[in-house]
Design a protein around this motif. Structure first.
Motif, PDB file in Angstrom:
ATOM      1  N   PRO A   1      -4.997  28.250  53.855  1.00 29.53           N
ATOM      2  CA  PRO A   1      -5.618  28.365  55.207  1.00 29.53           C
ATOM      3  C   PRO A   1      -4.870  29.327  56.012  1.00 29.53           C
ATOM      4  O   PRO A   1      -5.931  29.887  56.789  1.00 29.53           O
ATOM      5  N   LEU A   2      -3.597  29.725  56.181  1.00 30.69           N
ATOM      6  CA  LEU A   2      -3.132  30.589  56.971  1.00 30.69           C
ATOM      7  C   LEU A   2      -3.797  31.908  56.573  1.00 30.69           C
ATOM      8  O   LEU A   2      -4.254  32.891  57.499  1.00 30.69           O
ATOM      9  N   LEU A   3      -3.838  32.402  55.310  1.00 32.87           N
ATOM     10  CA  LEU A   3      -4.251  33.630  54.956  1.00 32.87           C
ATOM     11  C   LEU A   3      -5.854  34.021  54.991  1.00 32.87           C
ATOM     12  O   LEU A   3      -6.207  34.783  55.514  1.00 32.87           O
ATOM     13  N   ARG A   4      -6.424  32.809  55.012  1.00 28.69           N
ATOM     14  CA  ARG A   4      -7.958  32.951  55.150  1.00 28.69           C
ATOM     15  C   ARG A   4      -8.287  33.176  56.658  1.00 28.69           C
ATOM     16  O   ARG A   4      -9.234  33.837  56.822  1.00 28.69           O
ATOM     17  N   ARG A   5      -7.586  32.426  57.480  1.00 27.36           N
ATOM     18  CA  ARG A   5      -7.903  32.585  58.736  1.00 27.36           C
ATOM     19  C   ARG A   5      -7.253  34.054  59.453  1.00 27.36           C
ATOM     20  O   ARG A   5      -8.155  34.712  60.017  1.00 27.36           O
ATOM     21  N   LEU A   6      -6.274  34.467  58.910  1.00 33.92           N
ATOM     22  CA  LEU A   6      -5.870  35.809  59.089  1.00 33.92           C
ATOM     23  C   LEU A   6      -6.721  36.771  58.587  1.00 33.92           C
ATOM     24  O   LEU A   6      -6.909  38.067  59.435  1.00 33.92           O
ATOM     25  N   GLY A   7      -7.452  36.681  57.368  1.00 33.54           N
ATOM     26  CA  GLY A   7      -8.289  37.400  57.092  1.00 33.54           C
ATOM     27  C   GLY A   7      -9.725  37.334  57.594  1.00 33.54           C
ATOM     28  O   GLY A   7     -10.761  38.113  57.253  1.00 33.54           O
ATOM     29  N   GLY A   8     -10.043  36.395  58.616  1.00 33.91           N
ATOM     30  CA  GLY A   8     -11.285  36.424  59.245  1.00 33.91           C
ATOM     31  C   GLY A   8     -12.103  35.552  58.567  1.00 33.91           C
ATOM     32  O   GLY A   8     -13.403  35.607  59.291  1.00 33.91           O
ATOM     33  N   HIS A   9     -11.834  34.763  57.457  1.00 37.48           N
ATOM     34  CA  HIS A   9     -12.813  33.869  56.849  1.00 37.48           C
ATOM     35  C   HIS A   9     -13.027  32.545  57.432  1.00 37.48           C
ATOM     36  O   HIS A   9     -11.811  31.917  58.061  1.00 37.48           O
ATOM     37  N   PRO A  10     -14.072  31.950  57.518  1.00 38.06           N
ATOM     38  CA  PRO A  10     -14.269  30.793  58.163  1.00 38.06           C
ATOM     39  C   PRO A  10     -13.682  29.726  57.243  1.00 38.06           C
ATOM     40  O   PRO A  10     -13.751  29.812  56.084  1.00 38.06           O
ATOM     41  N   ASP A  11     -13.618  28.514  57.731  1.00 39.18           N
ATOM     42  CA  ASP A  11     -13.170  27.484  56.866  1.00 39.18           C
ATOM     43  C   ASP A  11     -14.442  27.082  56.006  1.00 39.18           C
ATOM     44  O   ASP A  11     -15.710  27.098  56.525  1.00 39.18           O
ATOM     45  N   ALA A  12     -14.170  26.852  54.968  1.00 39.60           N
ATOM     46  CA  ALA A  12     -15.134  26.466  53.784  1.00 39.60           C
ATOM     47  C   ALA A  12     -15.625  24.988  54.202  1.00 39.60           C
ATOM     48  O   ALA A  12     -14.745  24.174  54.282  1.00 39.60           O
ATOM     49  N   GLU A  13     -16.971  24.648  53.562  1.00 38.26           N
ATOM     50  CA  GLU A  13     -17.373  23.528  53.784  1.00 38.26           C
ATOM     51  C   GLU A  13     -16.685  22.545  52.739  1.00 38.26           C
ATOM     52  O   GLU A  13     -16.318  23.000  51.657  1.00 38.26           O
ATOM     53  N   PRO A  14     -16.017  21.433  53.011  1.00 37.81           N
ATOM     54  CA  PRO A  14     -15.516  20.555  52.000  1.00 37.81           C
ATOM     55  C   PRO A  14     -16.266  20.306  50.932  1.00 37.81           C
ATOM     56  O   PRO A  14     -17.564  20.011  50.878  1.00 37.81           O
ATOM     57  N   ILE A  15     -15.858  20.254  49.717  1.00 36.89           N
ATOM     58  CA  ILE A  15     -16.561  19.821  48.399  1.00 36.89           C
ATOM     59  C   ILE A  15     -16.203  18.565  48.408  1.00 36.89           C
ATOM     60  O   ILE A  15     -15.090  18.159  47.729  1.00 36.89           O
ATOM     61  N   ARG A  16     -17.196  17.601  48.463  1.00 40.90           N
ATOM     62  CA  ARG A  16     -17.008  16.194  48.053  1.00 40.90           C
ATOM     63  C   ARG A  16     -17.506  15.633  46.783  1.00 40.90           C
ATOM     64  O   ARG A  16     -18.756  15.966  46.743  1.00 40.90           O
ATOM     65  N   THR A  17     -17.093  15.014  45.894  1.00 37.13           N
ATOM     66  CA  THR A  17     -17.193  14.706  44.744  1.00 37.13           C
ATOM     67  C   THR A  17     -17.065  13.232  44.463  1.00 37.13           C
ATOM     68  O   THR A  17     -15.929  12.680  44.695  1.00 37.13           O
ATOM     69  N   PRO A  18     -17.820  12.562  43.677  1.00 40.20           N
ATOM     70  CA  PRO A  18     -17.528  11.144  43.301  1.00 40.20           C
ATOM     71  C   PRO A  18     -16.461  11.137  42.281  1.00 40.20           C
ATOM     72  O   PRO A  18     -16.338  12.059  41.347  1.00 40.20           O
ATOM     73  N   CYS A  19     -15.977   9.963  42.311  1.00 39.93           N
ATOM     74  CA  CYS A  19     -14.982   9.740  41.141  1.00 39.93           C
ATOM     75  C   CYS A  19     -15.617   9.048  39.910  1.00 39.93           C
ATOM     76  O   CYS A  19     -16.043   7.861  40.011  1.00 39.93           O
ATOM     77  N   ALA A  20     -15.134   9.626  38.668  1.00 41.31           N
ATOM     78  CA  ALA A  20     -15.599   8.985  37.570  1.00 41.31           C
ATOM     79  C   ALA A  20     -14.585   7.895  37.133  1.00 41.31           C
ATOM     80  O   ALA A  20     -15.070   6.876  36.478  1.00 41.31           O
ATOM     81  N   ALA A  21     -13.355   7.911  37.826  1.00 37.34           N
ATOM     82  CA  ALA A  21     -12.325   6.799  37.234  1.00 37.34           C
ATOM     83  C   ALA A  21     -11.620   6.733  38.550  1.00 37.34           C
ATOM     84  O   ALA A  21     -11.669   7.572  39.558  1.00 37.34           O
ATOM     85  N   ALA A  22     -10.752   5.569  38.515  1.00 34.90           N
ATOM     86  CA  ALA A  22      -9.885   5.567  39.836  1.00 34.90           C
ATOM     87  C   ALA A  22      -8.914   6.573  39.825  1.00 34.90           C
ATOM     88  O   ALA A  22      -8.361   7.053  38.779  1.00 34.90           O
ATOM     89  N   LEU A  23      -8.758   7.381  40.938  1.00 34.23           N
ATOM     90  CA  LEU A  23      -7.661   8.217  41.042  1.00 34.23           C
ATOM     91  C   LEU A  23      -6.360   7.678  41.774  1.00 34.23           C
ATOM     92  O   LEU A  23      -6.499   6.999  42.927  1.00 34.23           O
ATOM     93  N   PRO A  24      -5.280   7.694  41.072  1.00 36.02           N
ATOM     94  CA  PRO A  24      -4.072   7.032  41.673  1.00 36.02           C
ATOM     95  C   PRO A  24      -3.599   7.947  42.877  1.00 36.02           C
ATOM     96  O   PRO A  24      -3.536   9.080  42.809  1.00 36.02           O
ATOM     97  N   GLY A  25      -3.033   7.110  43.771  1.00 35.33           N
ATOM     98  CA  GLY A  25      -2.659   7.536  45.208  1.00 35.33           C
ATOM     99  C   GLY A  25      -1.010   7.344  45.360  1.00 35.33           C
ATOM    100  O   GLY A  25      -0.492   6.391  44.641  1.00 35.33           O
ATOM    101  N   HIS A  26      -0.418   8.053  46.442  1.00 40.18           N
ATOM    102  CA  HIS A  26       0.789   7.456  46.853  1.00 40.18           C
ATOM    103  C   HIS A  26       0.600   6.530  47.946  1.00 40.18           C
ATOM    104  O   HIS A  26      -0.381   6.306  48.659  1.00 40.18           O
ATOM    105  N   PRO A  27       1.584   5.501  48.247  1.00 42.62           N
ATOM    106  CA  PRO A  27       1.451   4.445  49.155  1.00 42.62           C
ATOM    107  C   PRO A  27       1.391   4.785  50.223  1.00 42.62           C
ATOM    108  O   PRO A  27       0.399   4.330  51.218  1.00 42.62           O
ATOM    109  N   LYS A  28       1.932   6.013  50.722  1.00 44.76           N
ATOM    110  CA  LYS A  28       1.700   6.505  52.365  1.00 44.76           C
ATOM    111  C   LYS A  28       1.129   7.721  52.426  1.00 44.76           C
ATOM    112  O   LYS A  28       0.631   7.993  53.706  1.00 44.76           O
TER     113      LYS A  28
END
Length: 458
Positions: free
Chosen positions: A369-396
């Motif tokens: 994110p730092l390098l892209r902003r320094l280089g003048g690139h805008p934030d990319a649109e988030p790529i949102r994708t469905p999960c084929a299976a459960a994705l384990p996470g961290h408690p917090k």
């Protein structure tokens, strides 16, 4: 380009070094003074190193990325087209001419005027020629891309025409009802754009296709933001640059990996990469003397017995913006402002953990994110994708998990520990898994991994 609004992004802390100490004496006994949000200095010595323990509050993953983006773009420079590949456009790209700039033929065949049959005139019109006008009932051979003669109303394709060479006549043998339609197989002037039309917005990355469009629109040079220059410091006496692991030492995996990641995803020029030993003075001097826009370090971000990065930053008088992020792997990462260079240009530092997957997590959280902003690139649109299976996470904490696409969905990969790269090597992306995990059928953001590209400079 305006920096991203700083909603919820506030300073995490500032190092204040003791100016009375001489840097040549090694690390200060109190490691400088660290203040977070106005709190009192931390003075309790750490259990292993004798240095004070730090009690920095971990920053939320999204907020850390927001803090990394809070920088203005680098200066605007003019580059000839042959040297402009990669940076972001500093200004909108407006057409300097109509595209196409004149009516032209879309096919090999004959330019015809009026209804057929037609009298053949001339030896033919090639691309780049200025043809004479056609009278009603005349035809002339024409090549694809050639300028259409004035008076011509259509192009008869070569496969649809028949020439009577004895009488010098051209006949339309097209199968179908009615005569040749006006405008058939002609590329009209301005079909793609008119002079002054905005073709691309500021911030667009200059790709090979952008270079081609700019050339077609009349440009010889482009105004782009300067690409950020990165120096990579890989810390660790245990690291080998060649051969098999041996004698308690392991291969450096991040030296080969990170330059491509920072170049491919961050748009940076990685101009320096070197190993630095686990001692205070070599690290301090490397940071002091670095001239790059961004210094990226690997290792030494925690509080182990040879983790001197915080002490070196304190002695330099660096301003600490992020010290630990609520993300797994990679939470002991940091972002700091180094003292400016002699010419006044700012310098920034991204401290990545030493474990390979944790370092990649730090790169996508803070460095990219730092390098892209320094280089003048805008934030990319988030790529949102469905999960084929459960994705384990961290408690917090947020978790960055290597995943692979399966029919438009993503599935988790094995070998996802902070010191592992086997899962990442076959991953399509890193899923941003919220605390607690993501259920099958849920939707998560997926950060892309770099595509193959040219090797950055060593």
């Amino acid at each position: 380009m305006t920096a991203v609004p700083m909603s919820g992004c506030t300073e995490v802390g500032t190092f204040r070094a003791d100016a009375e100490r001489d840097a040549s004496a090694g690390p200060p006994s109190e490691a400088g003074t660290f203040r977070a949000g106005g709190a009192e200095p931390v003075g309790a010595p750490g259990p292993s190193s004798g240095r004070p323990a730090r009690r920095a509050e971990a920053v939320d993953w999204g907020r850390a990325r927001c803090l990394a983006r809070d920088v203005p773009p680098l200066a605007v420079v003019s580059r000839p087209l042959g040297e402009a590949l990669g940076p972001a456009l500093a200004r909108p790209l407006a057409a300097l001419t109509d595209l196409p700039p004149f009516d032209s033929s879309a096919m090999d065949g004959w330019a015809v005027a009026g209804a057929g049959p037609w009298r053949l005139r001339g030896r033919g019109v090639l691309a780049g020629a200025q043809p004479p006008p056609l009278g009603d009932g005349d035809a002339v051979p024409i090549a694809t891309g050639a300028r259409l003669p004035s008076g011509a109303g259509a192009v008869l394709r070569r496969e649809h025409g028949e020439v009577d060479s004895r009488n010098g006549m051209l006949f339309d043998r097209t199968v179908g009802p009615g005569p040749l339609a006006p405008g058939r197989d002609i590329r009209p002037r301005g079909q793609e754009s008119r002079a002054g039309d905005v073709l691309l917005a500021a911030g667009t990355s200059v790709t090979p296709a952008v270079l081609g469009l700019a050339a077609a629109a009349g440009y010889d040079r482009l105004a782009v933001h300067r690409r950020p220059v990165v120096e990579l410091l890989v810390l660790g006496d245990e690291l080998l640059e060649s051969g098999l692991p041996r004698d308690g030492r392991v291969r450096d995996a991040l030296g080969p990996l990170l330059p491509h990641w920072l170049s491919g995803q961050g748009g940076a020029d990685v101009t320096g990469r070197r190993l630095v030993s686990d001692a205070f003075r070599p690290l301090y001097e490397a940071l002091r003397d670095a001239t790059a826009d961004v210094v990226v370090t690997t290792g030494s971000t925690a509080a182990g017995p040879v983790d001197f990065l915080h002490e070196a930053l304190a002695r330099l008088g660096a301003r600490l913006l992020v010290d630990s992020v609520a993300v797994r792997p990679g939470h002991p990462m940091l972002l700091a402002e180094l003292p400016p260079r002699a010419d006044g240009r700012p310098r920034r530092l991204v401290g990545l953990p030493g474990n390979p997957l944790a370092a990649v997590a730090g790169a996508v959280t803070l460095a990219v994110p730092l390098l892209r902003r320094l280089g003048g690139h805008p934030d990319a649109e988030p790529i949102r994708t469905p999960c084929a299976a459960a994705l384990p996470g961290h408690p917090k904490d947020t978790r960055l998990l290597p995943v692979r696409r399966v029919g438009g969905e993503v599935a988790p990969l094995p070998f996802d520990g902070p010191a592992m790269l086997r899962g990442l090597a076959v991953a399509d992306g890193l899923a941003v898994v919220p605390p607690g995990g993501a259920a099958a059928g849920g939707v998560v953001e997926v950060l892309p991994v770099p595509l193959p590209g040219p090797c950055p400079a060593p």
